[in-house]
Design an enzyme around this catalytic site. Sequence first.
Site, mmCIF file in Angstrom:
data_model
loop_
_atom_site.group_PDB
_atom_site.id
_atom_site.type_symbol
_atom_site.label_atom_id
_atom_site.label_comp_id
_atom_site.label_asym_id
_atom_site.label_seq_id
_atom_site.Cartn_x
_atom_site.Cartn_y
_atom_site.Cartn_z
ATOM 1 N N GLN A 1 13.795 43.773 49.942
ATOM 2 C CA GLN A 1 15.352 43.975 50.016
ATOM 3 C C GLN A 1 15.398 45.216 49.280
ATOM 4 O O GLN A 1 16.611 45.623 49.260
ATOM 5 C CB GLN A 1 15.844 42.811 49.168
ATOM 6 C CG GLN A 1 15.522 41.529 50.120
ATOM 7 C CD GLN A 1 16.017 40.418 49.276
ATOM 8 O OE1 GLN A 1 17.234 39.984 49.029
ATOM 9 N NE2 GLN A 1 14.967 39.392 48.646
ATOM 10 N N HIS B 1 17.297 46.308 53.505
ATOM 11 C CA HIS B 1 18.756 46.948 53.366
ATOM 12 C C HIS B 1 18.854 48.328 52.868
ATOM 13 O O HIS B 1 19.769 48.883 52.296
ATOM 14 C CB HIS B 1 19.046 45.971 51.789
ATOM 15 C CG HIS B 1 19.086 44.611 51.868
ATOM 16 N ND1 HIS B 1 18.905 43.991 51.025
ATOM 17 C CD2 HIS B 1 19.230 43.745 53.277
ATOM 18 C CE1 HIS B 1 19.037 42.514 51.402
ATOM 19 N NE2 HIS B 1 19.107 42.503 52.797
ATOM 20 N N THR C 1 13.146 37.900 43.601
ATOM 21 C CA THR C 1 14.495 37.819 44.335
ATOM 22 C C THR C 1 15.002 36.460 44.118
ATOM 23 O O THR C 1 14.419 35.456 43.864
ATOM 24 C CB THR C 1 14.358 37.843 45.926
ATOM 25 O OG1 THR C 1 15.668 37.618 46.361
ATOM 26 C CG2 THR C 1 13.611 36.850 46.601
ATOM 27 N N ARG D 1 22.076 56.353 41.406
ATOM 28 C CA ARG D 1 20.889 55.532 41.298
ATOM 29 C C ARG D 1 20.053 56.454 42.199
ATOM 30 O O ARG D 1 18.580 56.122 41.612
ATOM 31 C CB ARG D 1 21.331 54.325 42.473
ATOM 32 C CG ARG D 1 22.331 53.593 42.071
ATOM 33 C CD ARG D 1 21.850 52.323 41.359
ATOM 34 N NE ARG D 1 21.981 52.718 39.835
ATOM 35 C CZ ARG D 1 23.074 52.563 39.331
ATOM 36 N NH1 ARG D 1 24.352 52.499 39.949
ATOM 37 N NH2 ARG D 1 23.230 52.801 37.975
HETATM 38 P P1 NAD Z 1 18.779 39.707 42.289
HETATM 39 O O1 NAD Z 1 19.177 40.705 41.128
HETATM 40 O O2 NAD Z 1 19.765 39.034 42.807
HETATM 41 O O3 NAD Z 1 17.611 38.800 41.525
HETATM 42 C C1 NAD Z 1 16.891 39.433 40.739
HETATM 43 C C2 NAD Z 1 15.611 38.390 40.797
HETATM 44 O O4 NAD Z 1 14.367 38.897 39.986
HETATM 45 C C3 NAD Z 1 15.974 37.173 39.828
HETATM 46 O O5 NAD Z 1 15.625 35.922 40.562
HETATM 47 C C4 NAD Z 1 14.779 37.263 38.622
HETATM 48 O O6 NAD Z 1 14.460 36.178 38.070
HETATM 49 C C5 NAD Z 1 13.881 38.110 39.068
HETATM 50 N N1 NAD Z 1 13.242 38.912 38.041
HETATM 51 C C6 NAD Z 1 13.881 39.798 37.202
HETATM 52 N N2 NAD Z 1 12.650 40.309 36.335
HETATM 53 C C7 NAD Z 1 11.453 40.117 37.046
HETATM 54 C C8 NAD Z 1 10.369 40.669 36.942
HETATM 55 N N3 NAD Z 1 10.012 41.362 35.923
HETATM 56 N N4 NAD Z 1 9.418 39.839 37.572
HETATM 57 C C9 NAD Z 1 9.630 38.913 38.502
HETATM 58 N N5 NAD Z 1 10.765 38.578 38.854
HETATM 59 C C10 NAD Z 1 11.854 39.227 38.103
HETATM 60 O O7 NAD Z 1 17.897 40.416 43.394
HETATM 61 P P2 NAD Z 1 17.776 40.066 44.902
HETATM 62 O O8 NAD Z 1 17.324 39.074 45.261
HETATM 63 O O9 NAD Z 1 16.797 41.400 45.463
HETATM 64 O O10 NAD Z 1 19.351 40.794 45.433
HETATM 65 C C11 NAD Z 1 19.685 41.302 46.279
HETATM 66 C C12 NAD Z 1 20.030 42.698 46.607
HETATM 67 O O11 NAD Z 1 19.982 43.642 45.379
HETATM 68 C C13 NAD Z 1 19.224 43.269 47.521
HETATM 69 O O12 NAD Z 1 19.929 43.414 48.569
HETATM 70 C C14 NAD Z 1 18.809 44.669 47.201
HETATM 71 O O13 NAD Z 1 18.865 45.582 48.165
HETATM 72 C C15 NAD Z 1 19.664 44.895 45.921
HETATM 73 N N6 NAD Z 1 19.039 45.713 44.772
HETATM 74 C C16 NAD Z 1 17.925 46.540 44.937
HETATM 75 C C17 NAD Z 1 17.425 47.126 43.993
HETATM 76 C C18 NAD Z 1 16.237 47.995 44.125
HETATM 77 O O14 NAD Z 1 16.195 48.828 45.081
HETATM 78 N N7 NAD Z 1 15.127 48.198 42.933
HETATM 79 C C19 NAD Z 1 18.120 47.090 42.529
HETATM 80 C C20 NAD Z 1 19.097 46.225 42.527
HETATM 81 C C21 NAD Z 1 19.766 45.811 43.460
#
Ligand code: NAD
Length: 238
Positions: free
Chosen positions: A88, A108, A179, A56
């Site tokens: 997050q 996080h 989120t 990652r």
């Molecule tokens: P999640 O994967 O649970 O949910 C993602 C959300 O984003 C969904 O509700 C979806 O509808 C929405 N989404 C997807 N594409 C989108 C877009 N283009 N525009 C707007 N909304 C969009 O993610 P979460 O709730 O952040 O989950 C929790 C954990 O995942 C966190 O603890 C985080 O640290 C970790 N995480 C982080 C990353 C990162 O740093 N980029 C990536 C993956 C997971």
Amino acid sequence: MAKVLILSGAGISAESGIKTFRDSDGLWEEHDVGVVCNYDSMQKHKTITVEFYDKRRAELEFKEPNYAHKVVANLKKRYKKDIAVITQNVDNLFEKAGLGYDEVIHLHGFLSELRCQNYDCSLIFDIGYKSQKEFNGGLCPKCHTKLRPNIVFFGEQAPMYEELNRHIQDCSLFVVIGTSGNVIGVNTMAQFATRSILNNYEPSSAINDAYFSKVLYKKATEAIDEIEQEIESFLNCE
Ligand code: NAD
């Protein structure tokens, strides 16, 4: 204390090519996130866990902030004290969009950092996009204990939640972007604020959107201009 709180999740970085957790093509589909993101990951599944975060981190070097990160960063620059940016996400796309390390709260952890596993030392090192091994053989330069990704695993304490709680109690406008609400219960938080905005690509079973004053089910890059206008008119009316 800031009047506006912008809380983001993996969805804001999706259009930058970083996979979310729970969407249909998300990381949850490819990896046993329960294994690599759990409290005991570094003990029971160390190699898989370290490799997961090394990969990652290496990918992150080539990811760029999208329009939504840039608008949020510009808003924060313009209304420094009035807006809190809390995420997050463990990526550095708000920083790449121009925010300083003290202008974004990462709940996080931060992918480009390692932390000493020795609780009494707990030093944090910025390693950029290197693998864990490449940084001093994966050992703490000070006390020679093994290092670990500076990520808050499921089941671990998240010290920055105190900041989140402080901000949620004082903010008047609460903005949620990208989120699913499975990790942080945004329903309750929305009830603290006078006004609240929810932007997700699609509804989530963990979020009751009736608690929000405005709901935008579209991509963050498509919703962000409207969110910016709402924030600006809110702050200018205060
Ligand atoms: P999640 O994967 O649970 O949910 C993602 C959300 O984003 C969904 O509700 C979806 O509808 C929405 N989404 C997807 N594409 C989108 C877009 N283009 N525009 C707007 N909304 C969009 O993610 P979460 O709730 O952040 O989950 C929790 C954990 O995942 C966190 O603890 C985080 O640290 C970790 N995480 C982080 C990353 C990162 O740093 N980029 C990536 C993956 C997971």
